[in-house]
Enzyme design. Structure first.
Site, PDB file in Angstrom:
ATOM      1  N   ASP A   1      12.446  12.114 -14.765  1.00 50.59           N
ATOM      2  CA  ASP A   1      11.312  11.221 -15.040  1.00 50.59           C
ATOM      3  C   ASP A   1      11.492  10.624 -16.427  1.00 50.59           C
ATOM      4  OD1 ASP A   1       8.509  10.201 -15.513  1.00 50.59           O
ATOM      5  OD2 ASP A   1       8.093  11.323 -13.688  1.00 50.59           O
TER       6      ASP A   1
ATOM      7  N   ASP B   1      15.754   7.011 -17.270  1.00 46.06           N
ATOM      8  CA  ASP B   1      15.190   5.843 -16.608  1.00 46.06           C
ATOM      9  C   ASP B   1      15.955   5.566 -15.308  1.00 46.06           C
ATOM     10  OD1 ASP B   1      14.294   3.350 -15.820  1.00 46.06           O
ATOM     11  OD2 ASP B   1      14.093   2.624 -17.880  1.00 46.06           O
TER      12      ASP B   1
ATOM     13  N   GLY C   1      -0.412   2.820 -10.511  1.00 46.61           N
ATOM     14  CA  GLY C   1      -1.632   3.135 -11.232  1.00 46.61           C
ATOM     15  C   GLY C   1      -2.819   2.923 -10.346  1.00 46.61           C
TER      16      GLY C   1
ATOM     17  N   CYS D   1      -1.312   1.293   0.818  1.00 52.82           N
ATOM     18  CA  CYS D   1      -1.427  -0.090   0.331  1.00 52.82           C
ATOM     19  C   CYS D   1      -0.536  -1.063   1.098  1.00 52.82           C
ATOM     20  CB  CYS D   1      -1.075  -0.165  -1.153  1.00 52.82           C
ATOM     21  SG  CYS D   1      -2.302   0.627  -2.182  1.00 52.82           S
TER      22      CYS D   1
ATOM     23  N   TYR E   1       2.246  -4.326  -5.249  1.00 47.98           N
ATOM     24  CA  TYR E   1       2.570  -2.901  -5.129  1.00 47.98           C
ATOM     25  C   TYR E   1       2.810  -2.553  -3.656  1.00 47.98           C
ATOM     26  CZ  TYR E   1       1.467   2.142  -5.011  1.00 47.98           C
ATOM     27  OH  TYR E   1       1.485   3.493  -4.779  1.00 47.98           O
TER      28      TYR E   1
ATOM     29  N   ALA F   1     -10.192   6.496  -8.245  1.00 45.59           N
ATOM     30  CA  ALA F   1     -11.649   6.652  -8.185  1.00 45.59           C
ATOM     31  C   ALA F   1     -12.137   8.097  -8.361  1.00 45.59           C
ATOM     32  CB  ALA F   1     -12.182   6.063  -6.887  1.00 45.59           C
TER      33      ALA F   1
ATOM     34  N   GLN G   1     -17.729  -0.127  -0.691  1.00 45.79           N
ATOM     35  CA  GLN G   1     -16.341  -0.075  -0.224  1.00 45.79           C
ATOM     36  C   GLN G   1     -16.000   1.374   0.171  1.00 45.79           C
ATOM     37  OE1 GLN G   1     -17.359  -0.684  -3.360  1.00 45.79           O
ATOM     38  NE2 GLN G   1     -15.819  -0.246  -4.899  1.00 45.79           N
ATOM     39  N   THR G   2     -15.227   1.520   1.238  1.00 52.04           N
ATOM     40  CA  THR G   2     -14.950   2.866   1.763  1.00 52.04           C
ATOM     41  C   THR G   2     -13.489   3.267   1.516  1.00 52.04           C
ATOM     42  OG1 THR G   2     -14.500   1.866   3.919  1.00 52.04           O
ATOM     43  CG2 THR G   2     -16.683   2.831   3.594  1.00 52.04           C
ATOM     44  N   ARG G   3     -13.314   4.589   1.377  1.00 54.06           N
ATOM     45  CA  ARG G   3     -11.974   5.158   1.197  1.00 54.06           C
ATOM     46  C   ARG G   3     -11.988   6.599   1.727  1.00 54.06           C
ATOM     47  NH1 ARG G   3     -11.245   0.653  -0.089  1.00 54.06           N
ATOM     48  NH2 ARG G   3     -10.021  -0.237  -1.784  1.00 54.06           N
TER      49      ARG G   3
HETATM   50  P1  NAD Z   1       2.589   9.072 -11.047  1.00 49.03           P
HETATM   51  O1  NAD Z   1       2.488   7.759 -11.735  1.00 49.03           O
HETATM   52  O2  NAD Z   1       1.835  10.221 -11.620  1.00 49.03           O
HETATM   53  O3  NAD Z   1       4.110   9.489 -10.898  1.00 49.03           O
HETATM   54  C1  NAD Z   1       5.152   8.567 -10.854  1.00 49.03           C
HETATM   55  C2  NAD Z   1       6.163   8.977 -11.889  1.00 49.03           C
HETATM   56  O4  NAD Z   1       7.264   8.079 -11.838  1.00 49.03           O
HETATM   57  C3  NAD Z   1       5.616   8.921 -13.332  1.00 49.03           C
HETATM   58  O5  NAD Z   1       5.680  10.184 -13.951  1.00 49.03           O
HETATM   59  C4  NAD Z   1       6.508   7.904 -14.010  1.00 49.03           C
HETATM   60  O6  NAD Z   1       6.810   8.232 -15.375  1.00 49.03           O
HETATM   61  C5  NAD Z   1       7.762   7.974 -13.147  1.00 49.03           C
HETATM   62  N1  NAD Z   1       8.554   6.775 -13.329  1.00 49.03           N
HETATM   63  C6  NAD Z   1       8.136   5.484 -13.319  1.00 49.03           C
HETATM   64  N2  NAD Z   1       9.139   4.672 -13.605  1.00 49.03           N
HETATM   65  C7  NAD Z   1      10.233   5.444 -13.803  1.00 49.03           C
HETATM   66  C8  NAD Z   1      11.568   5.171 -14.143  1.00 49.03           C
HETATM   67  N3  NAD Z   1      11.990   3.922 -14.341  1.00 49.03           N
HETATM   68  N4  NAD Z   1      12.429   6.212 -14.286  1.00 49.03           N
HETATM   69  C9  NAD Z   1      12.013   7.492 -14.111  1.00 49.03           C
HETATM   70  N5  NAD Z   1      10.742   7.809 -13.771  1.00 49.03           N
HETATM   71  C10 NAD Z   1       9.865   6.797 -13.634  1.00 49.03           C
HETATM   72  O7  NAD Z   1       2.168   8.823  -9.528  1.00 49.03           O
HETATM   73  P2  NAD Z   1       1.839   9.871  -8.353  1.00 49.03           P
HETATM   74  O8  NAD Z   1       0.390   9.768  -8.068  1.00 49.03           O
HETATM   75  O9  NAD Z   1       2.437  11.183  -8.641  1.00 49.03           O
HETATM   76  O10 NAD Z   1       2.593   9.159  -7.143  1.00 49.03           O
HETATM   77  C11 NAD Z   1       3.906   9.527  -6.721  1.00 49.03           C
HETATM   78  C12 NAD Z   1       4.396   8.559  -5.660  1.00 49.03           C
HETATM   79  O11 NAD Z   1       3.500   8.532  -4.550  1.00 49.03           O
HETATM   80  C13 NAD Z   1       4.507   7.109  -6.168  1.00 49.03           C
HETATM   81  O12 NAD Z   1       5.656   6.535  -5.591  1.00 49.03           O
HETATM   82  C14 NAD Z   1       3.291   6.456  -5.608  1.00 49.03           C
HETATM   83  O13 NAD Z   1       3.470   5.078  -5.425  1.00 49.03           O
HETATM   84  C15 NAD Z   1       3.094   7.192  -4.295  1.00 49.03           C
HETATM   85  N6  NAD Z   1       1.700   7.165  -3.862  1.00 49.03           N
HETATM   86  C16 NAD Z   1       0.752   7.867  -4.548  1.00 49.03           C
HETATM   87  C17 NAD Z   1      -0.569   7.819  -4.146  1.00 49.03           C
HETATM   88  C18 NAD Z   1      -1.641   8.583  -4.871  1.00 49.03           C
HETATM   89  O14 NAD Z   1      -2.778   8.513  -4.443  1.00 49.03           O
HETATM   90  N7  NAD Z   1      -1.340   9.308  -5.938  1.00 49.03           N
HETATM   91  C19 NAD Z   1      -0.938   7.041  -3.028  1.00 49.03           C
HETATM   92  C20 NAD Z   1       0.046   6.326  -2.367  1.00 49.03           C
HETATM   93  C21 NAD Z   1       1.361   6.409  -2.770  1.00 49.03           C
END
Ligand code: NAD
Length: 329
Positions: free
Chosen positions: A34, A52, A78, A122, A151, A195, A220-222
């Site tokens: 990460d 990265d 986010g 999404c 996204y 939320a 709005q619902t979720r």
């Molecule tokens: P999060 O933002 O807490 O975790 C994502 C991590 O990816 C972060 O720690 C960030 O630093 C890391 N990251 C971003 N860019 C990077 C890079 N260039 N190199 C290395 N690391 C990098 O999000 P999360 O809630 O833990 O979600 C995890 C996954 O699940 C994501 O792909 C997200 O899109 C997907 N997701 C999450 C939710 C949710 O409700 N949390 C819903 C739908 C999908």
């Protein structure tokens, strides 16, 4: 037998850090990668690379052995405040797509057997989510595609990317579409929070006769899925013979107003609610769990309120009104 090896990309994030803990409990040797370490607790990974994943050379170094399981969770993401304003679209598209292209290619070249990709609710078309009482999120409704954010479009592109590697290059992929995951050690402040965490923070920080603000009209619902359930569903999908994409979510749909009231009930506070304009996303969204029930026999085991209680307690300890008062006394 050789020790099982797992790689978790995004291991410093919310879901990734919980997943590392689960894999460690199962006896895996785990490498995390990460841009940052987990914010709220020490990582349990055996090896943690700060790097990265947009850098293809870093990806090659990270995938330096034939991992039995790779979980790709890293993404630029986010809450509504980050995704729906339009200001971060280029960043979201470029960063997340590059990560997926790089890590998948690195996994393929190193002959890794199995990779999990975290897609999202999404991706579902906006036109099926205009009625808050009756949103359609069955897996087969993803096309004709019309996600309401870049996204979502990136997630859809990456789903297809993973499926094409399975089709043409023989790598086994598993794809989940997560629906609003929440729980302790998730972001609760700063604009990227979702939320449940945002409302827990607002309710916890408010004085007992206070007021909170909610974006939109509250209708709005979720649905929201507690983190432990998400990890269980993810692991089961990964080790199943079903590719997906499949929803991992809860079918307990609530309005945002109802969610706020549930949290107030947990907190024992009757606060006034002020509805203010803000980015809210689609009018309605709910998980449809028919496919995952059929394929994996999985469904969430607890009602929403159980996870909210744990999450509220965790956030309240950090920002609670009482503890603020004590801190400033
Ligand atoms: P999060 O933002 O807490 O975790 C994502 C991590 O990816 C972060 O720690 C960030 O630093 C890391 N990251 C971003 N860019 C990077 C890079 N260039 N190199 C290395 N690391 C990098 O999000 P999360 O809630 O833990 O979600 C995890 C996954 O699940 C994501 O792909 C997200 O899109 C997907 N997701 C999450 C939710 C949710 O409700 N949390 C819903 C739908 C999908």
């Amino acid at each position: 037998m050789d020790r099982r090896l797992a790689l978790v990309c995004g291991a410093g994030g919310f879901i990734g850090s919980h997943l590392v803990k689960r894999l460690k409990r199962e006896g895996f040797w785990v490498r995390g990668v990460d841009l940052k370490y987990p914010e709220f607790s020490e990582t349990e990974a055996d090896d943690f690379i700060i790097g990265d994943l947009r850098d293809p050379y870093l990806c090659r170094d990270v995938v330096d052995r034939s991992f039995h399981e790779i979980y790709q969770l890293a993404a630029d993401m986010g809450g509504a405040g980050f995704i729906f304003t339009g200001e971060n679209d280029a960043e979201i598209m470029h960063n997340s797509a590059t990560i997926n292209l790089n890590i998948l290619e690195a996994a393929y070249r190193r002959n890794c057997r199995r990779i999990f990709y975290s897609s999202s609710a999404c991706i579902y078309p906006a036109y099926n989510q205009e009625d808050p009482d009756n949103p359609i999120c069955v897996e087969s409704s993803a096309y004709p595609a019309a996600p309401d954010s870049e996204y979502g479009w990136e997630k859809l592109f990456s789903e297809r990317l993973y499926l094409s590697y399975q089709r043409n290059r023989g790598i086994t992929v598993r794809i989940a579409r997560y629906h609003n995951i929440f729980g302790p050690e998730g972001t609760y402040v700063g604009g990227r929070e979702k939320a449940p965490a945002a409302l827990c923070r607002k309710v916890a920080a408010a004085p007992p006769d206070g007021e909170i603000e909610i974006w939109g009209d509250g209708h709005q619902t979720r649905s929201f899925l507690y983190i432990d359930e998400c990890i269980e569903g993810t692991i089961r999908l990964m080790r199943s013979d079903f590719t997906g994409p499949v929803n991992i979510g809860s079918e307990e749909m609530v309005t945002i107003g109802q969610l706020a009231k549930m949290i107030m009930q947990i907190a024992g506070k009757q606060l006034r609610i002020r509805y203010v304009p803000g980015p809210t996303g689609v009018r309605g969204r709910n998980s449809d769990n028919r496919l995952i029930r059929e394929k994996l026999g999985w469904a969430p085991s607890q009602p929403l309120i159980a996870g909210l209680q744990i999450t509220y307690d965790w956030i309240n300890q950090r920002v609670g009104w009482k503890s603020n008062q004590l801190a400033y006394a």
